[in-house]
Design a protein around this motif. Structure first.
Motif, short mmCIF file in Angstrom:
data_model
loop_
_atom_site.label_atom_id
_atom_site.label_comp_id
_atom_site.label_asym_id
_atom_site.label_seq_id
_atom_site.Cartn_x
_atom_site.Cartn_y
_atom_site.Cartn_z
N ALA A 1 0.86 -1.19 0.00
CA ALA A 1 0.00 0.00 0.00
C ALA A 1 0.89 1.23 0.00
O ALA A 1 1.71 1.42 0.89
N GLU A 2 0.74 2.02 -1.03
CA GLU A 2 1.53 3.25 -1.09
C GLU A 2 0.95 4.29 -0.14
O GLU A 2 -0.18 4.14 0.33
N GLN A 3 1.75 5.33 0.09
CA GLN A 3 1.29 6.41 0.99
C GLN A 3 -0.05 6.96 0.53
O GLN A 3 -0.23 7.26 -0.65
N HIS A 4 -0.95 7.13 1.46
CA HIS A 4 -2.27 7.73 1.24
C HIS A 4 -3.10 6.97 0.19
O HIS A 4 -4.00 7.54 -0.40
N ALA A 5 -2.74 5.70 -0.01
CA ALA A 5 -3.50 4.93 -0.99
C ALA A 5 -4.44 3.96 -0.27
O ALA A 5 -4.18 3.53 0.85
N LEU A 6 -5.50 3.62 -0.96
CA LEU A 6 -6.47 2.68 -0.42
C LEU A 6 -6.06 1.27 -0.85
O LEU A 6 -5.75 1.05 -2.03
N CYS A 7 -6.02 0.37 0.09
CA CYS A 7 -5.67 -1.01 -0.23
C CYS A 7 -6.94 -1.85 -0.06
O CYS A 7 -7.54 -1.88 1.01
N HIS A 8 -7.34 -2.48 -1.13
CA HIS A 8 -8.58 -3.27 -1.10
C HIS A 8 -8.25 -4.61 -1.74
O HIS A 8 -7.92 -4.68 -2.91
N GLU A 9 -8.29 -5.65 -0.93
CA GLU A 9 -7.91 -6.97 -1.47
C GLU A 9 -8.90 -8.03 -1.03
O GLU A 9 -9.52 -7.93 0.03
N ARG A 10 -9.00 -9.06 -1.87
CA ARG A 10 -9.79 -10.22 -1.48
C ARG A 10 -8.81 -11.38 -1.35
O ARG A 10 -8.16 -11.78 -2.32
N LEU A 11 -8.68 -11.87 -0.12
CA LEU A 11 -7.74 -12.96 0.13
C LEU A 11 -8.47 -14.29 -0.06
O LEU A 11 -9.55 -14.49 0.51
N GLU A 12 -7.89 -15.11 -0.87
CA GLU A 12 -8.52 -16.42 -1.12
C GLU A 12 -7.49 -17.51 -0.87
O GLU A 12 -6.35 -17.41 -1.35
N PHE A 13 -7.91 -18.52 -0.13
CA PHE A 13 -7.00 -19.64 0.12
C PHE A 13 -7.81 -20.92 0.38
O PHE A 13 -8.98 -20.85 0.75
N TYR A 14 -7.13 -22.04 0.16
CA TYR A 14 -7.80 -23.33 0.30
C TYR A 14 -7.47 -23.95 1.66
O TYR A 14 -6.33 -23.82 2.13
N VAL A 15 -8.48 -24.54 2.24
CA VAL A 15 -8.26 -25.23 3.53
C VAL A 15 -8.75 -26.67 3.40
O VAL A 15 -9.70 -26.93 2.66
N PRO A 16 -8.10 -27.59 4.12
CA PRO A 16 -8.53 -29.00 4.00
C PRO A 16 -9.83 -29.27 4.77
O PRO A 16 -9.79 -29.64 5.95
N LEU A 17 -10.93 -28.96 4.14
CA LEU A 17 -12.23 -29.13 4.80
C LEU A 17 -13.12 -30.00 3.91
O LEU A 17 -13.36 -29.66 2.75
N SER A 18 -13.59 -31.07 4.48
CA SER A 18 -14.53 -31.92 3.74
C SER A 18 -15.94 -31.38 3.95
O SER A 18 -16.16 -30.49 4.80
N ALA A 19 -16.90 -31.96 3.24
CA ALA A 19 -18.29 -31.50 3.33
C ALA A 19 -18.82 -31.68 4.75
O ALA A 19 -19.58 -30.86 5.26
N GLY A 20 -18.34 -32.74 5.44
CA GLY A 20 -18.81 -33.01 6.80
C GLY A 20 -18.39 -31.96 7.80
O GLY A 20 -19.15 -31.57 8.69
N SER A 21 -17.20 -31.47 7.66
CA SER A 21 -16.71 -30.50 8.66
C SER A 21 -16.93 -29.05 8.22
O SER A 21 -16.58 -28.12 8.95
N LEU A 22 -17.50 -28.89 7.03
CA LEU A 22 -17.72 -27.52 6.51
C LEU A 22 -18.71 -26.74 7.37
O LEU A 22 -18.56 -25.55 7.60
N ALA A 23 -19.73 -27.46 7.90
CA ALA A 23 -20.76 -26.78 8.70
C ALA A 23 -20.15 -26.12 9.94
O ALA A 23 -20.49 -25.00 10.31
N ALA A 24 -19.21 -26.83 10.56
CA ALA A 24 -18.57 -26.29 11.78
C ALA A 24 -17.69 -25.08 11.46
O ALA A 24 -17.48 -24.21 12.33
N ALA A 25 -17.21 -25.01 10.23
CA ALA A 25 -16.32 -23.90 9.85
C ALA A 25 -17.09 -22.67 9.37
O ALA A 25 -16.48 -21.66 9.01
N GLN A 26 -18.43 -22.74 9.36
CA GLN A 26 -19.20 -21.57 8.91
C GLN A 26 -19.21 -20.47 9.97
O GLN A 26 -19.60 -19.33 9.69
N ARG A 27 -18.84 -20.85 11.19
CA ARG A 27 -18.74 -19.85 12.25
C ARG A 27 -17.39 -20.02 12.94
O ARG A 27 -16.87 -21.13 13.02
N GLY A 28 -16.84 -18.95 13.41
CA GLY A 28 -15.55 -19.05 14.10
C GLY A 28 -14.82 -17.70 14.09
O GLY A 28 -15.47 -16.65 14.10
N HIS A 29 -13.52 -17.76 14.09
CA HIS A 29 -12.76 -16.50 14.04
C HIS A 29 -11.45 -16.71 13.31
O HIS A 29 -11.00 -17.86 13.15
N CYS A 30 -10.93 -15.63 12.83
CA CYS A 30 -9.60 -15.74 12.21
C CYS A 30 -8.67 -14.71 12.84
O CYS A 30 -9.08 -13.62 13.24
#
Lengths: 262, 153
Positions: A214-243
């Protein structure tokens, strides 16, 4: 007895005349003493610190020399001294001018440690400037003043949008996190951002690291995307939480910034 | 005739003393008048100091005039001593511990006048001592004169 009394009286009068003359000359010299502070500058050093430079001009047009000139600058954030620098000039002779560049280094790590809101909110830094000198070899004097400098937050208005965890394939899910901030600081910001994702049961879901700039006085807007080892069964538990978000730049380290989602 | 001459002499002497006192007072005031603008830049930094100095000069000149008018009497020396004591008292009251702090706009100035205070107090102490010595000398001379008169009678 008359003669000694007259002699004593005469001697006292002569000393008084000398003393009063000295005070008059000193006061007159003080009038012809000029101090001027120019606009201070902030620059970033190679070792990742902020260098504060304060140009000070002293013009001694009086009749007396100035000795042991000392300039001290303290930086203060909410009552805590985060930097102190001292410049000395042994003598400023009469009729001479001098320009002094006073430098003090500031560690953004220290600023962030003293109060983390300096990373996210613009504020004022207080600099206490104290100049001490010995006037005419006889009168020690000290001038002090306070300056406030506006502090631009490097991660101003940092906000994270809704974390979206969607199934990508049978074994992995795609996590996307939109983040935005404005770099209000007097320097460009470049570093890495580490995100550690936890589900509602505080179990580690996955983590990722990404570079940001981010340069001086500039707006930084990003979408971070990454893959996590989550199967369909454990996906429900990962819908809530914190990072937890960790920032690592050449100038400062900060984290974790906890963002709850879901 | 002799009485008339004596009273004429007294009037002449008193007039001379008044003229002398006035001249001295004018000279002292002139000195203050010339020095005040030189010291003004320093005094402007400390609020109220100029008024205090004006009051001091007024009292000092008054004591000086009184002691000059009462010349060759014990009152001359009493007022001289009072003047020296007043001067020392004024110095102690105005300079205190010798450190003067004042603020001007956003700046605060601290002047360490301890050395100056020490010298000024020593000199004013010397002034008091001189005045006391003058009283002793005056009383001594008077006693000698009285004893001479009584022995001649």
């Amino acid at each position: 007895m008359n003669v000694p009394i007259r002699a004593l009286s005469l001697a006292t009068t002569i000393f008084w005349i000398l003393l009063v003359s000295f005070i008059a000359v000193s006061a007159f010299s003080l009038k012809d003493l000029n101090f001027s502070l120019d606009e201070p500058k902030f620059t970033v050093t190679a070792d990742g610190k902020l260098l504060f430079s304060l140009p000070l001009s002293i013009e001694n047009r009086g009749y007396c020399d100035l000795k042991d000139f000392q300039l001290t600058v303290f930086f203060d954030t909410t009552g805590r001294i985060i930097s102190a620098g001292k410049s000395c000039v042994p003598i400023i002779q009469r009729g001479k001018s001098l320009t002094l560049l006073h430098n003090a280094t500031l560690s953004i790590d220290d600023i962030a440690k003293s109060a983390e809101h300096y990373l996210f909110n613009d504020a004022n830094l207080t600099a206490q400037v104290t100049a001490g000198l010995t006037f005419a070899d006889f009168v020690p004097a000290q001038i002090s003043t306070n300056f406030t400098f506006s502090w631009g937050a490097p991660l101003y208005n940092f906000s994270a949008g809704q974390i979206d965890v969607a199934q990508f394939n049978a074994t992995h899910s795609l996590v996307s996190l939109p983040i935005s901030f404005e770099n209000h600081a007097a320097f460009d910001l470049e570093g890495t951002m580490r995100i550690v994702l936890f589900d509602s049961a505080d179990s580690l879901v996955g983590e990722s690291q990404t570079r940001f700039q981010a340069e001086q006085h500039a707006l930084c807007h990003e979408r971070l995307e990454f893959y996590v080892p989550l199967s369909a069964g454990s996906l429900a538990a990962a819908q809530r939480g914190h990072c937890n978000v960790y920032f690592s730049t050449a100038l400062f380290e900060y984290g974790p910034l906890v963002i709850h989602y879901g | 005739m002799a009485e008339k001459k004596k009273s004429s002499n007294i009037i002449k002497e008193v007039s001379f003393r008044i003229a002398k006192a006035t001249t001295k007072a004018i000279l002292v005031y002139l000195m203050y008048f010339l020095l005040a603008p030189l010291l003004a830049p320093l005094f402007e930094l400390v609020p109220g100091v100029m008024e205090s100095i004006e009051a001091f000069v007024a009292v000092y000149i008054t004591l000086m005039i009184i002691s000059d008018v009462a010349a060759r009497t014990i009152f001359e020396h009493i007022f001289r001593t009072a003047r020296a004591v007043f001067f020392m008292g004024y110095l102690i009251l105005s300079l205190g511990n010798g450190v003067i702090s004042t603020s001007y706009q956003n700046f605060s100035l601290t002047l360490d006048l301890k050395a100056f205070t020490a010298i000024a107090l020593s000199l004013s102490l010397l002034n008091v001592a001189t005045a006391i010595l003058q009283v002793i000398n005056f009383l001594n001379s008077k006693a000698e004169a009285d004893s001479d008169t009584s022995s001649s009678q």
